[in-house]
Design an enzyme around this catalytic site. Structure first.
Site, PDB file in Angstrom:
ATOM      1  N   HIS A  10      64.591  82.434  17.127  1.00 11.81           N
ATOM      2  CA  HIS A  10      63.980  81.205  16.567  1.00 11.81           C
ATOM      3  C   HIS A  10      63.132  80.567  17.654  1.00 11.81           C
ATOM      4  O   HIS A  10      63.665  79.954  18.588  1.00 11.81           O
ATOM      5  CB  HIS A  10      65.062  80.220  16.099  1.00 11.81           C
ATOM      6  CG  HIS A  10      64.493  78.959  15.491  1.00 11.81           C
ATOM      7  ND1 HIS A  10      64.934  78.472  14.279  1.00 11.81           N
ATOM      8  CD2 HIS A  10      63.550  78.092  15.908  1.00 11.81           C
ATOM      9  CE1 HIS A  10      64.265  77.359  13.987  1.00 11.81           C
ATOM     10  NE2 HIS A  10      63.425  77.101  14.976  1.00 11.81           N
ATOM     11  N   HIS A  34      59.181  78.526  18.646  1.00 12.84           N
ATOM     12  CA  HIS A  34      57.872  77.930  18.329  1.00 12.84           C
ATOM     13  C   HIS A  34      56.896  78.265  19.446  1.00 12.84           C
ATOM     14  O   HIS A  34      57.098  77.837  20.582  1.00 12.84           O
ATOM     15  CB  HIS A  34      57.998  76.414  18.176  1.00 12.84           C
ATOM     16  CG  HIS A  34      58.945  76.019  17.092  1.00 12.84           C
ATOM     17  ND1 HIS A  34      58.551  75.890  15.778  1.00 12.84           N
ATOM     18  CD2 HIS A  34      60.280  75.791  17.110  1.00 12.84           C
ATOM     19  CE1 HIS A  34      59.601  75.575  15.039  1.00 12.84           C
ATOM     20  NE2 HIS A  34      60.670  75.510  15.823  1.00 12.84           N
ATOM     21  N   LYS A  69      60.388  81.351   6.080  1.00 10.69           N
ATOM     22  CA  LYS A  69      61.014  80.115   6.541  1.00 10.69           C
ATOM     23  C   LYS A  69      60.910  78.999   5.514  1.00 10.69           C
ATOM     24  O   LYS A  69      59.829  78.718   5.001  1.00 10.69           O
ATOM     25  CB  LYS A  69      60.353  79.670   7.855  1.00 10.69           C
ATOM     26  CG  LYS A  69      60.931  78.414   8.478  1.00 10.69           C
ATOM     27  CD  LYS A  69      62.356  78.620   8.954  1.00 10.69           C
ATOM     28  CE  LYS A  69      63.007  77.336   9.418  1.00 10.69           C
ATOM     29  NZ  LYS A  69      62.746  77.041  10.809  1.00 10.69           N
ATOM     30  N   HIS A 109      65.642  75.588   7.654  1.00 11.92           N
ATOM     31  CA  HIS A 109      65.871  74.330   8.364  1.00 11.92           C
ATOM     32  C   HIS A 109      66.796  73.555   7.429  1.00 11.92           C
ATOM     33  O   HIS A 109      66.341  72.961   6.449  1.00 11.92           O
ATOM     34  CB  HIS A 109      64.575  73.562   8.636  1.00 11.92           C
ATOM     35  CG  HIS A 109      64.843  72.278   9.355  1.00 11.92           C
ATOM     36  ND1 HIS A 109      64.558  72.095  10.695  1.00 11.92           N
ATOM     37  CD2 HIS A 109      65.424  71.129   8.941  1.00 11.92           C
ATOM     38  CE1 HIS A 109      64.955  70.883  11.065  1.00 11.92           C
ATOM     39  NE2 HIS A 109      65.478  70.275  10.014  1.00 11.92           N
ATOM     40  N   HIS A 111      69.306  76.945  13.882  1.00  9.35           N
ATOM     41  CA  HIS A 111      69.737  75.866  14.784  1.00  9.35           C
ATOM     42  C   HIS A 111      70.883  75.030  14.227  1.00  9.35           C
ATOM     43  O   HIS A 111      70.734  73.841  14.009  1.00  9.35           O
ATOM     44  CB  HIS A 111      68.560  75.003  15.233  1.00  9.35           C
ATOM     45  CG  HIS A 111      67.615  74.511  14.149  1.00  9.35           C
ATOM     46  ND1 HIS A 111      68.037  74.040  12.931  1.00  9.35           N
ATOM     47  CD2 HIS A 111      66.265  74.405  14.140  1.00  9.35           C
ATOM     48  CE1 HIS A 111      66.991  73.672  12.225  1.00  9.35           C
ATOM     49  NE2 HIS A 111      65.903  73.891  12.925  1.00  9.35           N
ATOM     50  N   ASP A 115      64.983  77.786  19.575  1.00  7.28           N
ATOM     51  CA  ASP A 115      64.256  76.662  18.967  1.00  7.28           C
ATOM     52  C   ASP A 115      63.442  75.920  20.027  1.00  7.28           C
ATOM     53  O   ASP A 115      63.231  74.707  19.929  1.00  7.28           O
ATOM     54  CB  ASP A 115      65.196  75.706  18.223  1.00  7.28           C
ATOM     55  CG  ASP A 115      64.434  74.700  17.358  1.00  7.28           C
ATOM     56  OD1 ASP A 115      63.282  74.982  16.996  1.00  7.28           O
ATOM     57  OD2 ASP A 115      65.003  73.640  17.054  1.00  7.28           O
TER      58      ASP A 115
END
Ligand code: NCD
Ligand code: ZN
Ligand code: ZN
Length: 343
Positions: A12, A14, A98, A135, A173, A246
């Site tokens: 995970h 970004h 996602k 999420h 997460h 994350d």
């Protein structure tokens, strides 16, 4: 003390785009073989064509000689057609889809307003065996921000699971004991990623001597009892829990402001922080399973062929890092981490 691990992956992450991507990618590429790359760009990555172009930009931004492999994801919307899911399966480089509840977190405005509207895509994912990444927080204003993950489990995830029993799901997460228990009870079709910051910090970190914007992420840090449950899950024998940093870079000025962005940057010490958490728990022998073995197993991919060696050594973290025209403040800025990479 030194330990050698099969090279880990980040399930995970970004990476952003443009100069932000160019600034952060080296940290991940130095440590991890692969990463599941989140699609919450502006505009979001909603099609296979957009994912292909983004993948090329990531490959182009790799440091010389790097073999880092980005594993792409699509951003689910109310209108994602089943045909896009079929195309995702066929292309070979999109590994998951996602689900951001609309308004739940950074760049989630185009997310799902009601999962029932995404039925066609969810059904296609079940059919093609493409995992759904969640999420997992409700956005209802009447729900306390610290309860949003727990309430998502009851209100959204339970019915979603009932309607799509064959769908494989990663609850991203996870931050609560409730989520850990839920994932365990769901069995092997469900997995969860755990961040290093949720293993190392509880919610006191947000208020340590004043308000700390760089300790603010979503889902927000929780009480100590929840942190302990996450450590137990990560270091326990259950293969449903694996590494997902994350790591979420934001320019310093967008966090140090009246309404600061959610996200904590950890890629600069992406495996070292986990080593610290596992060492604190007396469970370094479990780190390789969590970081390098369970993720590939869930995603149906081979484990990495090479290894990395880390050493227990107090290592300084810069007060800030370059981030294109700006800077970003990493976790432990101006402090230290207890491990470093030596090979
Ligand atoms: C993430 C980001 O900045 O993209 N922020 C965060 O606090 N975790 C979004 C997300 O993963 O929810
Ligand atoms: Zn999220
Ligand atoms: Zn994220």
């Amino acid at each position: 003390m030194r330990i050698t691990l099969i090279r880990p992956d980040d399930w995970h992450l970004h990476l952003r785009d443009g100069e932000a991507l160019a600034a952060v990618l080296q940290h991940t590429a130095e440590r991890f073989g692969r990463a599941i790359v989140m699609p919450n760009l502006k505009p979001p990555i909603t099609t296979v064509a957009a994912a292909a172009a983004y993948r090329e930009r990531i490959l182009g931004a790799r440091p010389d000689g790097s073999r880092f492999e980005p594993l792409m994801t699509l951003y689910l919307t109310d209108n994602t057609p089943a045909a896009e899911i079929a195309a995702a399966k066929k292309c070979g480089f999109v590994h998951a889809v996602k689900y951001y509840p609309a308004g739940a977190t950074t760049n989630s405005d185009s997310g799902v307003t009601d999962w029932k509207k995404a039925r066609a895509a969810l059904s296609a994912m079940e059919q093609h065996d493409i995992p759904l990444l969640l999420h997992g927080e409700v956005t209802d204003a009447d729900v306390d921000v610290f309860d949003r993950e727990r309430v998502f489990l009851e209100r959204n995830l339970t019915p979603l699971q009932r309607d799509f029993p064959g769908l494989r799901i990663v609850l991203e997460h996870v931050t609560t004991k409730d989520a850990v228990d839920f994932v365990k009870a769901a069995g092997p079709r469900m997995a969860a990623t755990i961040t290093a910051h949720h293993l190392l910090w509880n919610r006191n970190a947000i208020f340590q001597g004043g308000i700390r914007p760089h300790a603010y992420c979503l889902p927000v840090l929780k009480r100590e009892e929840h942190r302990k449950a996450l450590v137990a899950a990560a270091t326990g024998g259950d293969s449903q829990f694996f590494l997902g940093t994350d790591s979420a870079p934001h320019a310093r000025h967008t966090k140090e402001t009246t309404c600061g962005c959610a996200g904590i940057y950890t890629s600069h010490a992406g495996i070292e922080l986990y080593a610290e958490a596992f060492d604190n728990a007396g469970a370094l022998d479990k780190l390789e399973s969590f970081a390098s073995l369970r993720g590939p197993k869930f995603y149906g991919l081979p484990v990495n062929k090479d290894r990395i060696t880390i050493e227990k050594a107090t290592t300084p973290v810069p007060a800030e890092l370059p981030f294109g025209a700006h800077t970003l403040v990493p976790m432990r800025a101006g402090e230290t981490v207890g491990w470093r990479i030596v090979g």
